[in-house]
Enzyme design. Structure first.
Site, mmCIF file in Angstrom:
data_model
loop_
_atom_site.group_PDB
_atom_site.id
_atom_site.type_symbol
_atom_site.label_atom_id
_atom_site.label_comp_id
_atom_site.label_asym_id
_atom_site.label_seq_id
_atom_site.Cartn_x
_atom_site.Cartn_y
_atom_site.Cartn_z
ATOM 1 N N GLU A 41 0.838 -1.208 0.000
ATOM 2 C CA GLU A 41 0.000 0.000 0.000
ATOM 3 C C GLU A 41 0.874 1.259 0.000
ATOM 4 O OE1 GLU A 41 -2.262 0.413 3.641
ATOM 5 O OE2 GLU A 41 -3.790 1.589 2.600
ATOM 6 N N GLU A 80 3.179 9.264 7.276
ATOM 7 C CA GLU A 80 3.230 7.979 7.983
ATOM 8 C C GLU A 80 4.459 7.143 7.623
ATOM 9 O OE1 GLU A 80 -0.472 5.764 8.557
ATOM 10 O OE2 GLU A 80 -1.471 7.328 7.409
ATOM 11 N N ASP A 101 -5.350 3.172 -1.608
ATOM 12 C CA ASP A 101 -6.210 3.681 -0.538
ATOM 13 C C ASP A 101 -6.544 5.138 -0.882
ATOM 14 O OD1 ASP A 101 -6.989 5.047 1.869
ATOM 15 O OD2 ASP A 101 -6.017 3.519 3.095
ATOM 16 N N HIS A 109 -4.922 8.022 1.194
ATOM 17 C CA HIS A 109 -3.521 8.333 0.880
ATOM 18 C C HIS A 109 -3.399 8.941 -0.523
ATOM 19 C CE1 HIS A 109 -2.461 6.298 4.515
ATOM 20 N NE2 HIS A 109 -2.902 5.125 4.087
ATOM 21 N N HIS A 113 -8.749 0.291 -0.722
ATOM 22 C CA HIS A 113 -9.318 0.857 0.513
ATOM 23 C C HIS A 113 -10.065 2.151 0.207
ATOM 24 C CE1 HIS A 113 -6.362 -1.019 3.688
ATOM 25 N NE2 HIS A 113 -7.353 -1.840 3.352
ATOM 26 N N ARG A 117 -10.710 11.151 6.099
ATOM 27 C CA ARG A 117 -10.641 9.773 6.624
ATOM 28 C C ARG A 117 -11.913 9.355 7.355
ATOM 29 N NH1 ARG A 117 -5.155 6.290 8.138
ATOM 30 N NH2 ARG A 117 -5.546 4.997 6.344
ATOM 31 N N GLU A 169 -11.962 1.491 5.132
ATOM 32 C CA GLU A 169 -11.000 1.667 6.229
ATOM 33 C C GLU A 169 -11.069 3.139 6.616
ATOM 34 O OE1 GLU A 169 -6.409 0.472 6.975
ATOM 35 O OE2 GLU A 169 -6.797 2.071 5.539
HETATM 36 C C1 LER Z 1 -3.427 0.930 6.420
HETATM 37 O O1 LER Z 1 -4.215 0.317 5.458
HETATM 38 C C2 LER Z 1 -3.294 2.383 6.147
HETATM 39 O O2 LER Z 1 -3.981 2.913 5.325
HETATM 40 C C3 LER Z 1 -2.283 3.162 6.867
HETATM 41 O O3 LER Z 1 -2.727 4.468 7.054
HETATM 42 C C4 LER Z 1 -1.835 2.536 8.149
HETATM 43 O O4 LER Z 1 -1.399 3.513 9.028
HETATM 44 MN MN MN Z 2 -5.293 1.770 3.977
#
Ligand code: LER
Ligand code: MN
Length: 268
Positions: A152, A158, A185, A188, A211, A217, A246
């Site tokens: 991912e 992060e 995701d 992100h 995701h 978020r 998520e």
């Molecule tokens: C995990 O799927 C994710 O998106 C990250 O932000 C984990 O910190």
């Molecule tokens: Mn994620």
């Protein structure tokens, strides 16, 4: 659209695992809300009774499309790129130890934060080499079981390793095995991608898992992302996988999960 949602099987600090706590109660809620599956966040498969887990998932007619592994980083500090070789080795063994459960469920193994960060004093070329070797070793161990690994891209706040899809695609080339791909995701991507839809199309068949969370978020529909356009782009890649929620449990886990499923289903 096959919809799943992240469920933590053990206590964890990660805030965007929508559901935590009593597994059986959560599975019942998730099924009642109309989800088709649960993405299981598992810190250490040794702490899990896979037979019982499978029986519970079956009881509620829920599939398990993916297994999240990031808690081994969050709770134990394991990573593929730690300067300590023993920690790197434990991270590799931990990912391999997910293979039996992943085989049982036909789940993708997610490589999130367990890839690590470039730690102070570590050369970034060296970190990338450790990462590539670890990914190749784990993917090769998973291959005979028909299991795929999905890394991912995670935003810059992060991790310092693989923040966007361009870096993810380059990594795929360098790892050089067919059962290694990406988990995209939307949270992100909103931070890192120039255009989310273009990046989705560029990743094409290497998208192994997906995701969804909105720009803040929270659940899809609570922020400013254009999910109609995003899911149309995903569809254009002939993606056959899952769309997995998520997001933060806000205003609470059940309301967020319910609003997400309602919002995504009305998009078609
Ligand atoms: C995990 O799927 C994710 O998106 C990250 O932000 C984990 O910190
Ligand atoms: Mn994620």
């Amino acid at each position: 659209m096959k919809l799943s949602i992240v469920l933590s099987t053990q206590p964890a600090q990660f805030q965007a695992a929508t559901f935590k706590g009593d597994l059986e109660v959560n599975l019942a809620h998730i099924a009642a809300l109309g989800y088709n599956g649960v993405e299981l966040a598992i810190r250490d498969p040794k702490l899990i009774d896979v037979d019982a887990l499978e029986a519970s998932a079956n009881k509620y007619n829920l599939r398990v499309p993916a297994i999240g592994t990031g808690q081994a980083w969050g709770e134990e500090g394991l990573s593929f790129t730690d300067p300590n070789p023993q920690i790197r080795e434990r991270a590799i063994e931990r990912i391999k130890s997910h293979i039996p459960a992943a085989s049982r469920f036909g789940a993708v193994i997610i490589i999130g934060l367990i890839r690590g960060i470039v730690k102070p004093g570590v050369d970034s070329t060296q970190a990338m080499e450790w990462l590539i070797n670890a990914l190749r070793e784990c993917s090769e161990a998973a291959h005979p079981h028909g299991i795929r690994l999905a890394l991912e891209p995670i935003n810059r706040y992060e991790t310092t390793l693989i923040n966007n899809t361009a870096q993810g695609l380059e990594l795929i080339n360098r790892v050089g095995v067919d059962n290694f791909g990406l988990l995209l995701d939307t949270f992100h991507m909103n931070i890192e991608e120039p255009a989310i839809e273009d990046s989705i199309r560029q990743c094409g068949e290497r998208i192994f898992h997906f995701h969804v969370a909105d720009s803040n978020r929270w659940h899809p529909g609570a922020g400013h992302l254009d999910f109609k356009s995003i899911l149309t782009a995903l569809d254009s890649t002939r993606y056959q996988g899952w769309v997995s929620g998520e997001f933060l449990p806000k205003p609470d886990a059940e309301t967020a999960a319910q609003r997400s499923v309602a919002f995504l289903r009305q998009l078609g």
